[in-house]
Design a protein around this motif. Structure first.
Motif, short mmCIF file in Angstrom:
data_model
loop_
_atom_site.label_atom_id
_atom_site.label_comp_id
_atom_site.label_asym_id
_atom_site.label_seq_id
_atom_site.Cartn_x
_atom_site.Cartn_y
_atom_site.Cartn_z
N LYS A 235 29.57 26.83 34.59
CA LYS A 235 30.52 25.76 34.86
C LYS A 235 31.59 26.16 35.86
N THR A 236 31.52 27.39 36.36
CA THR A 236 32.55 27.84 37.28
C THR A 236 32.67 26.93 38.50
N PRO A 237 33.85 26.36 38.76
CA PRO A 237 34.01 25.54 39.98
C PRO A 237 33.78 26.42 41.21
N ILE A 238 33.10 25.87 42.20
CA ILE A 238 32.73 26.71 43.34
C ILE A 238 33.92 27.15 44.16
N ASP A 239 35.04 26.42 44.05
CA ASP A 239 36.17 26.79 44.89
C ASP A 239 37.00 27.92 44.30
N LEU A 240 36.64 28.39 43.13
CA LEU A 240 37.43 29.45 42.51
C LEU A 240 36.73 30.81 42.64
N PRO A 241 37.50 31.88 42.97
CA PRO A 241 36.89 33.22 43.15
C PRO A 241 36.65 33.90 41.80
N ILE A 242 35.86 33.25 40.98
CA ILE A 242 35.70 33.77 39.62
C ILE A 242 34.42 34.58 39.48
N GLN A 243 34.52 35.68 38.76
CA GLN A 243 33.35 36.49 38.43
C GLN A 243 33.36 36.66 36.91
N VAL A 244 32.25 36.28 36.29
CA VAL A 244 32.16 36.49 34.85
C VAL A 244 31.47 37.83 34.64
N LYS A 245 32.14 38.73 33.96
CA LYS A 245 31.55 40.06 33.77
C LYS A 245 31.25 40.28 32.29
N VAL A 246 30.02 40.62 32.01
CA VAL A 246 29.63 40.91 30.63
C VAL A 246 29.65 42.43 30.46
N VAL A 247 30.35 42.88 29.46
CA VAL A 247 30.45 44.33 29.24
C VAL A 247 29.86 44.67 27.87
N PRO A 248 29.39 45.91 27.72
CA PRO A 248 28.82 46.31 26.44
C PRO A 248 29.84 46.16 25.32
N VAL A 249 29.35 45.95 24.12
CA VAL A 249 30.25 45.78 22.98
C VAL A 249 30.83 47.12 22.59
N LYS A 250 32.12 47.19 22.58
CA LYS A 250 32.77 48.43 22.14
C LYS A 250 34.22 48.12 21.82
N TYR A 251 34.69 48.70 20.73
CA TYR A 251 36.09 48.54 20.37
C TYR A 251 36.87 49.70 20.94
N PRO A 252 38.06 49.59 21.44
CA PRO A 252 38.93 48.43 21.62
C PRO A 252 38.91 47.91 23.07
N GLN A 253 37.83 47.29 23.46
CA GLN A 253 37.73 46.85 24.84
C GLN A 253 38.69 45.71 25.15
N GLY A 254 39.13 45.02 24.12
CA GLY A 254 40.03 43.90 24.34
C GLY A 254 41.44 44.33 24.70
N ALA A 255 41.74 45.62 24.51
CA ALA A 255 43.05 46.10 24.89
C ALA A 255 43.16 46.05 26.41
N GLU A 256 44.30 45.56 26.87
CA GLU A 256 44.51 45.37 28.30
C GLU A 256 44.02 46.52 29.16
N LYS A 257 44.53 47.72 28.81
CA LYS A 257 44.24 48.87 29.67
C LYS A 257 42.75 49.19 29.67
N MET A 258 42.15 49.10 28.50
CA MET A 258 40.73 49.41 28.41
C MET A 258 39.91 48.40 29.19
N LEU A 259 40.33 47.14 29.11
CA LEU A 259 39.60 46.08 29.80
C LEU A 259 39.69 46.27 31.32
N ILE A 260 40.88 46.62 31.77
CA ILE A 260 41.05 46.84 33.21
C ILE A 260 40.13 47.96 33.67
N THR A 261 40.08 49.05 32.89
CA THR A 261 39.21 50.16 33.27
C THR A 261 37.75 49.73 33.24
N ALA A 262 37.38 48.95 32.22
CA ALA A 262 35.99 48.54 32.11
C ALA A 262 35.59 47.64 33.27
#
Lengths: 463, 192, 337, 213, 233, 287
Positions: A235-262
């Protein structure tokens, strides 16, 4: 248990779907337990007989009530104003009468002023609207709009979003990262939001792009939410520079710093902020909320909360008015008789409730309830045997074993000076793997508090 | 009159017959300064340095005393000359390099009247080492001393946070750990 | 409803579920095959030695806890492991009274005085063993041949020597492959060594069973695989190089790997979590150091076997390793320590 | 910290002569309580005879140097105090060294360099500095004798245990049956550490027991 | 400064240098006198005791000997009689019986043992070309274990008739003396070790082996020069 | 001959040594007021910091300089202070002894616990977990962090898990003030005997639900002593600058939250206060 992300990804035909080449170091794989609620659609929750609205629902200064006892308020009406920049206002979650304004307990054990609103018997869902914020408004205007809507990080941190989005002078925002990781076990709030509120998310992203002038948008989603990733990328609108990235499941990936690194491979410097590597991270539910509220000039009055855990009979994802008492919530969904532990948030970082009279706040991303029967209590604490499991788990490569021993002996200054105590963000990975069941996270939270206090009161050296 | 090879002297002095763990020389600083890793390694360095100095001094004095035929003055001259020389070096370092003084100097007065130093001088004389052998002996002894001190410091730093029974606390604990370390060093027997 | 008392505790509220006593129990499981084989190879005498050591260790742990007014810690299983390991490192006809002294000292001197489990700088079983080696050097180097006739019916006078008296060795004694090599340059067949058809300490002879036990623990993630791999690797490579230089003077790397207590030490003693470093790199350095010392002591030292001392020295060094080898903290430059 | 409060309430009254003498034996025993002079304590205590000889030699030097220091105390300026003490001590050590050689070459061989190392035994310098340089000859002698005997006593305690367990003998005379298996470790360096630690444990044990009571 | 009167501040900078000098030198003189006094008093007895000890050792390794003479090996490879060892040259002792007849040479050797260097003395008889006695001068071997080399009979028996036979041209030892394990002695030049003190006993075998390889050919070649006992000139 | 050699050699040696020491003495001498050592030796060496200096030596330096009066060291005995004053020739000064006071009386016999806490046994640790299991958010958690931190053994936990300060031993060092996560301790002059032993900001029944001895903010004390006491945030505030040596305010207190602290360590409650006879622990969750 955890799906091998890379293989799943290759099968997908979506064009913009890519994989992070990296993930972050270490981390753990707790059982996810998301299957029971991740297929259940979001349900509107009824109004409680009384709504208790604490003034401290966010990090920063408490809001200041602008209503009197006995005053009637409409749903969506401003009831408390922000006290300065580092604060957000509150809006009435329901139409009703202000019964009293007095001290109320908070989840953290503190006490804050709270507004008690008794809903009108037939209060409806309609919301008072304010001045809409246009997508073409200036960044400052949008940030002001976000603050006026009372928006804070809905992932659990409850940090005022407008403060986070303010790019400091001299810094550039390269990446806008939308956090759809939801690595906490049990919780499916963000998952359902992504599936059901994708349009709001994209509108929200437009506002955020405008506010931060980011060049790229990365949406980070863990491989166990492939359906959400597929939906968002399709559903990504074509005018937006969006990239959906799927990453392996691992805790604590939701933490800001970890997510940025991932997602980007950058490491946020110790003691620094994501903007130091040109990134701003916003939770996906927060984004959706911005997209839903700003075009109508509304304030936030409800949020999606996953209510789950072995102690709950009617598990599900609920849209709950903010301020609904926990006791009422549990009564509605039917908790088991021998309820034993209630966590606000997930089981890894959530906070134990000591009291059922607290309210659902903006930061409540989930409620997990355990009964006596299903609570696996290992209460025997063994001495640290230096097995190194915590060292292998710590996402920031600390030495929790040593830190734990030092904390036990109250060598707090040494912990901070030599063992990077203040880099710990209490993700709980170390305690999770500890075979000796040492309450490491609690030690570190305690130590951090003391170190910060000492730092603040530095000048006098005390023996 | 001694034909031991440099290698044998080095291994013997540092490992097999470790000054602290086998000869019990320098036990006082070993017990006193082995609490912290950092001080221990600095102390080790300082001791090695003083050992080198005193080794040279002792060699010179011995030759001189043989020449004037006064062996009975050996002990008294060793202690006095070594103490004086170290004092002199201390002042010299203080003047030349304050940084080095901070790292080494504060230990120097502690070391002067230390049995490891005097022991080194006496042993090298009784073993009849020549100058080269004496220097190697000093280096080996110094290294051995440092090794024992640093290993001990590591153990003690860990023990600082252990729930040691009250009865054992204090010197007894250090001695027990030293005993175990000494036991461990027996593994080096026969090397060299 | 909902009036019941809540429980509160710090996050995280879930645990992986492997607790210290689970780990310890599994180590005991991994050791059991060796005990069985040892009794089969060396007879009832060996069984008595193992039992004596076990009882001494567990009993000492319990009594010391009672004496110091603490709850007994025997349930964590560490004393059982110490007892088994000590028993397995002793010669098959080692006097029981000495075994008991070794067991008492393992726990008291090796662990209790330093504050109990988790604080012991050295592996307790090896502390006991090293003490016995230094105290009774003759008894501890008196070996008994494996698979001798009548090993199940013959009770050695040495094992049952009167407390504090000199053991009288009756019958034949055997030499270990290592001492045979050290003093007579005779090497044993690698296959015999691997299967455990040779003489030696009770539990060290069958390299195969030891390796199996180790692999069991490694697959259950209850042992750090880096330690045995780095120790054995170092010994193999180093002795391989020496063997290539002069095969007459130096033994083959296979002989080095399978003989003596190397396997047992590398798998079950060097891997003692308390005495080994905590970081992955630190653990490898520790392993290489131990491997190096094993080769040096065996080939150039005065003793035929050096595994025990090598591991003890490794234990002594590991605080230093932990101090020096620290993983780079997330978000810090590499130049910072 | 709290222990420090009572520190300066020590009785200021003049201690009796016997007290001066007794304190070194037990209350301020140089080895067990002050834990000084460790090197010779551990090194030559592997037999009772060596321990006793060493202890007596040390006590002799202690007494003699205390006498001389006390006699010269008003003559020595503060600045050269330590240097002079060392000179005096080294002199008496040299004397003892020759005396022992003249008595028995074997004994001298057993004690080795540790006779000479009496020079750097902290007990002697510390008594000279802390006591003899401030007190009269009579008191200094008593103090030195007390400390010296305390040292002898401690060394003997160590040496006896080590010799009995390690060799089955005391002063070379068999005290345990022939069949006794000797604990070789006791005469090794490690045994020295362990024995001293064991004595200290015993002292601690009684101290704690007393503190509790 | 007036307040300072109340306390006995030891005067510091005002002590005159002269006083310090006299004090130090005075003490030095006293010390020197004391030391010399004792040294002179004990010198004779110590030397006598030492000589006795050495003689005892020489007599032990050379059966039948009643007097001995020290010889020093010069750099030129020639043994010269001396009364006091000088420098670093090896020393040997020639032994004579009551009638002044030359019986053999006591040679000192040393090498790495289990714990430290072992110093030994052994007797060599050029007549029979054998080692005839052995004595440990200095060893730190483990008591009760390594020190069996001084006590065990079957080990000491090795050195009553240990072959140190030279080759036909007398230039070197025919079969170097080597250690073997207990019960494995099959040749007269082998030193049978001690089980349980393997390392120490092997060390002795090696020390003698190495020492004889260099010393014995030299001594044998100059055996005539030892025959004259300088004492009985 | 030997005598001459010896004399010459040793004489030379000592001469050299003496010369060196003289040189060193002249070049490297650093003057430090010797009185500092003396004064330091007269101090109790508690290094508690109650005087405001990081340790006893800096305090001694300040004393010698005249920046401080000996009385500032409240740990010292009166004799000790006089001795220092006499030595330095100054006035000992007068300083009223100050002690730590606790503003909570809710032991486990009178105050409920809503939740059962599991974790590290320390108040500061428990306070992190939702403020602890205690019903009253302001109340003492009873793990005795203050008892442990006190270097002077002045604090002991009573039978109901409430710390009791020994006035004689307390040096007012402030360690307990710092350590208490609920900020229940404060330092007061010993003469402050009229004391509010509650910190709950709640009022009325909300207080009594959690604790039987809490202040319900009824205001009777303020009515009885209007000049001395005012009600601020549901708690009586005593104005210690006024004359506070009166027991009037405690007379009508219904719960015994405002008390009179006797010098012997006993606590006097008003005659109308509810009598507490329960000795056992209130069940968790019970009120």
């Amino acid at each position: 248990m955890w799906i091998n992300g890379s293989r799943e990804g290759k099968n997908s035909t979506e064009a913009v779907l890519t994989f992070a080449s990296n993930t972050f170091k270490h981390g753990v794989h707790p059982p996810e337990n998301k299957d029971e609620t991740n297929k259940l659609p979001i349900r509107q929750f009824p109004f409680a007989p009384v709504i208790i609205l604490p003034m401290t629902q966010h990090i920063g200064k408490p809001a200041v009530p602008v209503v009197r006892e006995g005053q009637e308020v409409a749903r969506g009406q401003l009831v408390a104003k922000a006290d300065g920049y580092m604060s957000v206002p509150m809006h009435a979650p329901v139409s009703g009468t202000v019964r009293k304004i007095t001290n109320v307990p908070l989840i953290g054990g503190l006490v804050s002023t709270g507004i008690f609103i008794e809903p009108f018997p037939f209060s409806g869902q309609e919301v008072l609207e304010g001045e809409p914020i246009s997508l073409h408004a200036s960044p400052e205007k949008i940030l002001q709009g976000i603050q006026d809507a009372g928006i804070v990080g809905l992932g659990g941190a409850a940090f005022p979003t407008h403060v986070k989005l303010k790019i400091p002078e001299g810094k550039n925002c390269e990446y806008l990262i939308i956090n759809g990781i939801e690595c906490e076990p049990y919780l499916t709030t963000d998952h359902r939001v992504m599936l059901e509120q994708s349009d709001d998310i994209f509108i929200g992203i437009r506002y955020l792009l405008k506010a931060t002038s980011a060049k790229k948008v990365l949406i980070g989603i863990e491989a166990n939410k492939q359906d959400a990733a597929d939906l968002l990328s399709s559903k990504t609108p074509i005018d937006l520079p969006i990239q959906v990235k799927v990453v392996p499941v691992k805790y604590p990936q939701g933490a800001e710093k970890m997510l940025i690194t991932a997602l980007t491979g950058f490491e946020v410097p110790s003691g620094g902020l994501p903007i130091d590597v040109g990134a701003v991270v916003v939770n996906v539910a927060t984004t959706a909320e911005i997209g839903r509220l700003l075009p109508h000039g509304r304030g936030i009055q409800e949020r999606v909360v996953t209510i789950t855990g072995p102690g709950i009979k009617k598990k599900g994802n609920n849209l709950i008015p903010i301020g609904t008492p926990l006791r009422y919530v549990l009564e509605q969904v039917g908790a088991v008789e021998n309820i034993s532990e209630v966590y606000m948030g997930g089981p890894m970082m959530g906070v134990s409730a000591s009291n059922l009279d607290i309210s659902i706040t903006k930061g409540t991303s989930g409620i997990v309830v355990f009964g006596d029967d299903n609570l696996k209590k290992i209460d025997k604490i063994y001495p640290c045997i230096k097995c190194g499991a915590c060292v292998d788990a710590c996402p920031i490569s600390l030495n929790p074993s040593r830190l734990g021993i030092l904390a036990k002996n109250e060598a707090y200054d040494l912990m901070a000076e030599q063992y990077h105590l203040l880099d710990c963000f209490e993700c709980g990975s170390c305690s999770y793997v500890c075979p000796s069941n040492i309450p490491l996270v609690q030690y570190f939270r305690l130590a951090k508090g003391i170190v910060r206090k000492r730092k603040a009161a530095k000048p006098t050296v005390h023996a | 009159m001694n034909t031991e090879s440099y290698w044998t002297i080095l291994i013997n002095a540092s490992l097999v017959n470790n000054f602290v763990l086998a000869y019990f020389l320098g036990i006082c600083p070993f017990l006193g300064v082995s609490g912290k890793m950092e001080t221990a390694s600095k102390m080790g360095g300082a001791v090695t340095f003083v050992m080198l100095i005193s080794s040279v001094c002792a060699y010179g004095i011995h030759a001189l005393l043989v020449a004037i035929n006064a062996p009975f003055l050996e002990l008294i001259s060793y202690i006095v000359v070594i103490a004086a020389t170290v004092q002199l070096v201390e002042m010299f370092i203080k003047k030349m390099s304050p940084a080095l003084f901070r790292a080494l100097g504060i230990f120097l007065p502690l070391i002067t009247t230390n049995c490891a130093i005097l022991g080194l001088a006496l042993f090298q004389t009784s073993k009849g080492y020549d100058l080269g052998q004496s220097l190697i002996f000093a280096i080996g002894a110094g290294l051995g001393f440092t090794l024992a001190l640093v290993l001990m410091a590591g153990i003690r730093e860990q023990l600082e946070y252990a729930e040691v029974p009250d009865v054992v606390k204090g010197t007894a604990l250090t001695l027990l750990a030293a005993g175990l370390l000494s036991l461990t060093f027996m593994g080096f027997s026969g090397l060299g | 409803m909902l009036s019941k008392t809540l429980h509160i505790s710090s996050s995280p509220h879930i645990n992986k579920g492997i607790s210290t006593d689970t780990i310890m129990r599994n180590v005991v499981y991994a050791l059991l095959p060796m005990v069985v084989f040892a009794v089969y190879a060396f007879g009832t005498n060996a069984l008595f030695v193992i039992l004596a050591s076990l009882v001494a260790c567990v009993g000492t742990e319990h009594l010391l806890c009672v004496w110091s007014g603490k709850p007994s810690t025997i349930s964590d299983g560490s004393a059982v492991i110490t007892g088994l390991l000590l028993g397995l490192t002793l010669p098959p006809i080692f006097p029981i009274w000495m075994t008991i002294i070794g067991g008492i000292l393992s726990i008291a001197l090796g662990k209790f005085v330093f504050g109990g489990l988790g604080s012991n700088p050295f592996n307790p079983a090896l502390v006991g063993r090293a003490f016995l080696q230094a105290a009774f050097p003759v008894a501890i180097t008196t070996w008994y041949p494996a698979f001798s006739e009548g090993r199940f019916t013959n009770f050695s006078g040495s094992v049952f020597a009167f407390p504090f008296s000199t053991p009288i060795v009756d019958g034949i004694t055997g030499a270990t492959p290592l001492s045979a090599f050290k003093f007579d340059k005779v090497t044993a067949d690698s296959m015999d060594l691997a299967l455990g058809l040779v003489s030696g300490s009770i539990g060290e002879t069958s390299a195969l069973l030891i390796a199996l036990g180790g692999i069991y623990l490694i697959t259950r993630k209850m042992m750090n695989w880096r330690i045995p791999v780095s120790i054995l690797g170092t010994v193999f490579v180093l002795s391989g190089i020496l063997f290539l230089i002069d095969p007459k003077l130096y033994p083959s790397p296979f002989f080095m790997l399978f003989s003596g207590g190397l396997m047992l030490g590398a798998m079950f003693m060097a891997t003692d979590m308390v005495g080994s470093p905590i970081t992955p790199l630190g653990v490898v350095i520790y392993g290489v150091f131990i491997g190096l010392l094993v080769v040096v002591i065996r080939i150039w030292g005065g003793l035929p076997e050096g595994v025990m001392y090598a591991i003890l020295l490794g234990n002594a060094l590991s605080p230093q390793i932990d101090n020096l080898i620290r993983p780079r903290i997330y978000g810090t430059k590499k130049t910072k320590p | 910290m709290s222990a420090g409060i009572t520190k300066h309430t020590e009785p200021k009254a003049d201690p009796s002569s016997t007290d001066e003498f007794i304190k070194g034996l037990w209350r301020e025993n140089p080895v067990f309580v002050q834990v000084v002079g460790m090197c010779p304590t551990l090194a030559v205590s592997n037999s009772a005879q060596n321990a006793l000889a060493m202890g007596l030699a040390t006590a002799f030097v202690l007494v003699m140097s205390n006498i001389l220091v006390s006699a010269l105390r008003n003559f020595i300026p503060k600045e050269v105090r330590i240097a002079s003490f060392i000179l005096v001590i080294a002199t008496f050590v040299t004397i003892v060294d020759y005396a022992i050689q003249a008595i028995s070459v074997d004994l001298h061989k057993n004690l080795g360099a540790f006779i000479a190392l009496i020079v750097v035994n902290c007990i002697i310098l510390s008594r000279a500095e802390a006591f003899a340089s401030k007190n009269g000859i009579g008191k200094s002698i008593l103090d030195a004798m007390g400390m010296g005997l305390g040292f002898v006593f401690a060394l003997f305690c160590l040496g006896a245990v080590r010799e009995i367990l390690g060799n089955g003998t005391l002063f070379g005379i068999a005290v345990l049956p022939e069949s006794f298996e000797k604990w070789i470790i006791m005469i090794l360096p490690a045994g020295g550490f362990f024995t001293l630690a064991a004595w200290l444990l015993l002292f601690n044990f009684f101290k704690l027991k007393k503190a509790k009571a | 400064m007036s307040q300072q009167q109340t306390i006995s501040t030891p005067s510091t900078a005002d002590t005159s240098s002269k006083k310090m000098l006299t004090a130090m030198v005075g003490i030095g003189v006293i010390c020197a006198l004391l030391i010399v006094l004792v040294y002179d008093g004990t010198k004779e007895r110590i030397e006598q005791l030492r000589a006795e000890a050495l003689e005892k050792a020489v007599f032990r390794v050379l059966p039948g000997v009643s007097s001995s003479q020290m010889f020093e090996l010069g750099a030129d490879g020639v043994f010269k009689p001396v009364n006091k060892p000088e420098g670093k040259n090896p020393i040997v002792f020639a032994g004579y019986n009551d009638t002044g007849e030359f019986l053999g040479v006591a040679i000192e050797g040393s090498g790495q043992g289990y714990a430290d260097i072992i110093r030994i003395l052994y007797g060599y008889s050029p007549e029979t070309q054998t080692i005839v006695g052995f004595y440990v001068l200095e060893s730190k071997e483990t008591p009760g274990l390594g020190d069996k080399i001084e006590k065990v009979d079957h080990f000491l028996a090795n050195f009553t008739e240990l072959s140190a036979k030279l080759t036909a041209d007398f230039s070197k030892i025919e079969n170097q003396i080597i250690p073997v394990k207990q019960g494995a002695k099959s040749n007269p030049w082998e030193v049978e070790g001690i089980t349980g003190a393997t390392i120490s006993s092997r060390a002795i075998g090696n020390i003698i082996g190495e020492s004889t390889a260099t010393m014995v050919p030299l001594i044998f070649a100059q055996k005539e020069s030892f025959k004259k006992n300088p004492d009985q000139k | 001959m030997t005598i001459i050699t010896a004399l010459l050699a040793l004489g030379g040696l000592t001469l050299l040594l003496a010369l060196m020491l003289i040189l060193a003495n002249k070049k490297l001498y650093v003057y430090e007021d010797p009185r500092i050592d003396v004064v330091e030796s007269m101090l109790p060496h508690a290094n508690c910091g109650a005087c405001g200096y990081p340790g006893c030596r800096p305090f001694a330096e300040a004393l010698v300089k005249g920046d401080m009066s000996p009385a500032k060291c409240t740990v010292n005995s009166e004799d000790g202070r006089q001795a220092i004053a006499a030595y330095l020739g100054v006035d000992a000064g007068a300083e009223e002894k100050r002690v730590a006071r606790l503003a909570c009386a809710g032991g486990f016999n009178v105050a409920i616990n809503r939740a059962k806490y599991a974790g590290i046994s320390s108040c500061r640790g428990e306070a992190l977990i939702s403020g602890g299991g205690k019903g009253c958010s302001w109340g003492c958690l009873g793990h005795g962090d203050c008892e442990k931190v006190c270097d002077f053994d002045a604090i002991t936990m009573n039978a109901f898990g409430i710390p009791v300060v020994d006035e004689a031993k307390c040096t007012a060092c402030g360690d307990c003030v710092e350590v208490c996560p609920k900020d229940l301790f404060s330092i007061h002059p010993v003469s402050h005997r009229l004391w509010v032993a509650c910190k709950s900001l709640e009022a009325g029944d909300a207080v009594l639900e959690d604790c039987e001895v809490g202040c319900t903010a009824c205001g009777k004390c303020a009515m009885d002593a209007p000049n001395l006491i005012s009600m601020v945030q549901n708690l009586p505030l005593i104005d210690y600058s006024k004359n506070h040596q009166t027991k009037t305010p405690i007379q009508r207190c219904p719960t015994g939250a405002i008390v009179w602290l006797e010098s012997d360590g006993n606590v006097t409650k008003g005659p109308e206060s509810k009598k507490i006879i329960r000795k056992g622990r209130l069940r968790v969750g019970e009120s």
